[in-house]
Design a protein around this motif. Sequence first.
Motif, PDB file in Angstrom:
ATOM      1  N   THR A 110      -5.692   2.849   2.821  1.00 36.32           N
ATOM      2  CA  THR A 110      -5.058   2.160   4.078  1.00 36.32           C
ATOM      3  C   THR A 110      -6.024   1.346   4.887  1.00 36.32           C
ATOM      4  OG1 THR A 110      -3.261   3.461   3.577  1.00 36.32           O
ATOM      5  CG2 THR A 110      -2.956   2.610   5.541  1.00 36.32           C
ATOM      6  N   GLU A 159       0.541  -1.069   0.074  1.00 36.75           N
ATOM      7  CA  GLU A 159       0.075  -0.047   0.152  1.00 36.75           C
ATOM      8  C   GLU A 159       0.759   1.096  -0.041  1.00 36.75           C
ATOM      9  OE1 GLU A 159      -2.357   1.928  -0.334  1.00 36.75           O
ATOM     10  OE2 GLU A 159      -2.642   3.116   1.159  1.00 36.75           O
ATOM     11  N   PHE A 174       3.364  -0.642   4.217  1.00 34.68           N
ATOM     12  CA  PHE A 174       2.933   0.778   3.967  1.00 34.68           C
ATOM     13  C   PHE A 174       4.369   1.590   3.312  1.00 34.68           C
ATOM     14  CE2 PHE A 174       2.255   5.207   5.031  1.00 34.68           C
ATOM     15  CZ  PHE A 174       1.173   5.466   4.288  1.00 34.68           C
ATOM     16  N   PRO A 230      -3.436   7.696   7.184  1.00 33.92           N
ATOM     17  CA  PRO A 230      -4.516   6.985   7.588  1.00 33.92           C
ATOM     18  C   PRO A 230      -4.759   7.161   9.030  1.00 33.92           C
ATOM     19  CG  PRO A 230      -2.695   5.920   6.562  1.00 33.92           C
ATOM     20  CD  PRO A 230      -2.304   7.401   6.933  1.00 33.92           C
TER      21      PRO A 230
END
Length: 317
Positions: free
Chosen positions: A212, A205, A227, A236
């Motif tokens: 997210t 992501e 991430f 997020p």
Amino acid sequence: MRAVQITEFGGPEVVAVRDVPEPRPGAGQVLIDVARCGVNFADTLLREDAYLASVALPLIPGLEVVGRTADGGRLAAMIPDGGYAEKAAIPEDTAFPVPDGVDDVAAVALLAQGLTAWWLINHTSRVQPGESVVVHAAAGGVGSLAVQLAKLRGAGRVIATASTPEKRDLALSLGADAAVDPATEDLTGALCAANGGEPVDVVLEMTGGRVTDQSIAALAPFGRLAFYGMAGRVEPEPVSPRALQHRSATVSGFWLMNALARAATLGKAYMEMSAQVAAGELRVVHGGDYPMSEVRRAHDDLSSRRTIGKLVIDPQR
């Protein structure tokens, strides 16, 4: 020599081609004539002074280059800056020899994007054979390679997300088993539906915000979300350790700059991917080969999400 120089922070208008002194290689460095320099989303953040690391101006941007040395050797390398130029000084001990079967665009694409995708799959998320893998922004430089590398790793089902039908079709052509629009209101449900109604094992992501949040909600027990960027510029929601514990889930971060000290591992990864490209097992999507004189257009196209695959500039034009 000609180079792109930034003297103030701002939009694409602040990148300008100027005549500057040639770099002088220091100890452990070698000078190359740059054949191609990669254009990355990180460059647009750096230009706006919004990157993870702060920079001082004036600056010649460009983190990845491929070119030839005075003796004709062909090398690719990650550098702190200075790539948007006709010549660059690169660290000799961490430069990668480029095989003949890999063109200049692919040689650059396997640097920041390729090494990021490889590390995410092999180290950060440790994809196991048979697992389901979600690749967000699957038509981009990292995503287009991650889809293929996940398959080569043995992923059982790769689910791509991309913002347009054309980009989703590209992801499917690269081997994704399903493609989802990330703007779908119930993204969690859409990801699970694309996985046969089951939660997913791994998510790569780089969007941030609701993408997210809803991706974490789609994780199966022992699922992992890696991430590695926040292209949407929206943080997020805070992650609850108790919620992660409930599913034995992991949320981790990755920044390639932290891996540069592990030169041996990155060298192995680069040569592995180069061999896959040369053998036709790994496809680099050429997203745009811009003359250096059109660097502003390259930045504008990238910032506006009009691009796919790997963007490069040619300093000789």
